[in-house]
Design a protein around this motif. Structure first.
Motif, PDB file in Angstrom:
ATOM      1  N   PHE A  15       0.835  -1.196   0.000  1.00 11.64           N
ATOM      2  CA  PHE A  15       0.000   0.000   0.000  1.00 11.64           C
ATOM      3  C   PHE A  15       0.876   1.254   0.000  1.00 11.64           C
ATOM      4  O   PHE A  15       0.608   2.214  -0.727  1.00 11.64           O
ATOM      5  CB  PHE A  15      -0.947   0.020   1.207  1.00 11.64           C
ATOM      6  N   ALA A  16       1.919   1.247   0.809  1.00 10.73           N
ATOM      7  CA  ALA A  16       2.819   2.401   0.906  1.00 10.73           C
ATOM      8  C   ALA A  16       3.431   2.720  -0.452  1.00 10.73           C
ATOM      9  O   ALA A  16       3.474   3.884  -0.870  1.00 10.73           O
ATOM     10  CB  ALA A  16       3.919   2.117   1.927  1.00 10.73           C
ATOM     11  N   ALA A  17       3.893   1.696  -1.149  1.00 11.43           N
ATOM     12  CA  ALA A  17       4.498   1.899  -2.462  1.00 11.43           C
ATOM     13  C   ALA A  17       3.467   2.436  -3.455  1.00 11.43           C
ATOM     14  O   ALA A  17       3.765   3.340  -4.244  1.00 11.43           O
ATOM     15  CB  ALA A  17       5.102   0.589  -2.970  1.00 11.43           C
ATOM     16  N   ARG A  18       2.250   1.904  -3.401  1.00  7.85           N
ATOM     17  CA  ARG A  18       1.190   2.350  -4.325  1.00  7.85           C
ATOM     18  C   ARG A  18       0.802   3.803  -4.049  1.00  7.85           C
ATOM     19  O   ARG A  18       0.636   4.595  -4.970  1.00  7.85           O
ATOM     20  CB  ARG A  18      -0.028   1.428  -4.189  1.00  7.85           C
ATOM     21  N   LEU A  19       0.670   4.160  -2.770  1.00  7.61           N
ATOM     22  CA  LEU A  19       0.318   5.527  -2.411  1.00  7.61           C
ATOM     23  C   LEU A  19       1.383   6.503  -2.908  1.00  7.61           C
ATOM     24  O   LEU A  19       1.066   7.529  -3.513  1.00  7.61           O
ATOM     25  CB  LEU A  19       0.143   5.651  -0.894  1.00  7.61           C
ATOM     26  N   MET A  48       3.864   8.361   7.598  1.00  8.25           N
ATOM     27  CA  MET A  48       3.854   7.036   8.229  1.00  8.25           C
ATOM     28  C   MET A  48       3.221   5.994   7.313  1.00  8.25           C
ATOM     29  O   MET A  48       3.674   4.849   7.261  1.00  8.25           O
ATOM     30  CB  MET A  48       3.131   7.081   9.574  1.00  8.25           C
ATOM     31  N   LEU A  49       2.177   6.392   6.575  1.00  6.67           N
ATOM     32  CA  LEU A  49       1.564   5.465   5.620  1.00  6.67           C
ATOM     33  C   LEU A  49       2.554   5.107   4.515  1.00  6.67           C
ATOM     34  O   LEU A  49       2.673   3.936   4.136  1.00  6.67           O
ATOM     35  CB  LEU A  49       0.298   6.077   5.010  1.00  6.67           C
ATOM     36  N   ARG A  54       1.951   2.516   9.423  1.00  8.77           N
ATOM     37  CA  ARG A  54       0.549   2.513   9.858  1.00  8.77           C
ATOM     38  C   ARG A  54      -0.293   1.820   8.797  1.00  8.77           C
ATOM     39  O   ARG A  54       0.043   1.824   7.612  1.00  8.77           O
ATOM     40  CB  ARG A  54       0.016   3.937  10.067  1.00  8.77           C
ATOM     41  N   THR A  55      -1.419   1.279   9.243  1.00 13.32           N
ATOM     42  CA  THR A  55      -2.393   0.666   8.346  1.00 13.32           C
ATOM     43  C   THR A  55      -3.590   1.606   8.267  1.00 13.32           C
ATOM     44  O   THR A  55      -4.205   1.904   9.289  1.00 13.32           O
ATOM     45  CB  THR A  55      -2.842  -0.706   8.873  1.00 13.32           C
ATOM     46  N   PRO A  56      -3.937   2.085   7.067  1.00 19.36           N
ATOM     47  CA  PRO A  56      -5.048   3.031   6.965  1.00 19.36           C
ATOM     48  C   PRO A  56      -6.396   2.332   7.111  1.00 19.36           C
ATOM     49  O   PRO A  56      -6.558   1.180   6.711  1.00 19.36           O
ATOM     50  CB  PRO A  56      -4.891   3.601   5.552  1.00 19.36           C
TER      51      PRO A  56
END
Length: 89
Positions: A15-19, A48-49, A54-56
């Motif tokens: 998710f972090a990479a995609r964001l 942090m995301l 962190r997990t959103p």
């Protein structure tokens, strides 16, 4: 570390990479601070995301998607499903 924890960490990292990819691809490119302001979030939380710390929540995913002008599904990474224990008969 349990399999569930490993899976959760991998999903956070994906998710972090995609964001970060979508933020960098935005026109004009958005800083973490600009994305945070547009989404109504704290800049440090966006950081942090992007560091997978962190997990959103689904609510935060929708806020970020709106700020990026994309559907929420665009933020969800292509990630394999977890291996779950079989349900007993």
């Amino acid at each position: 570390m349990s399999t569930t924890e490993e899976y959760a960490r991998g999903l956070r990292e994906a998710f972090a990479a995609r964001l970060q990819q979508l933020r960098d691809a935005a026109e004009p490119e958005l800083s973490q601070e600009a994305l945070a302001i547009a989404a109504g979030l704290d800049r440090s939380y966006v950081g942090m995301l992007e560091r997978a710390e962190r997990t959103p929540s689904i609510f935060v995913v929708h806020l970020l998607a709106g700020a990026l002008g994309r559907p929420a599904s665009d933020l969800l990474p292509d990630h394999p499903l977890p291996v779950l224990p079989a349900v007993p008969d």
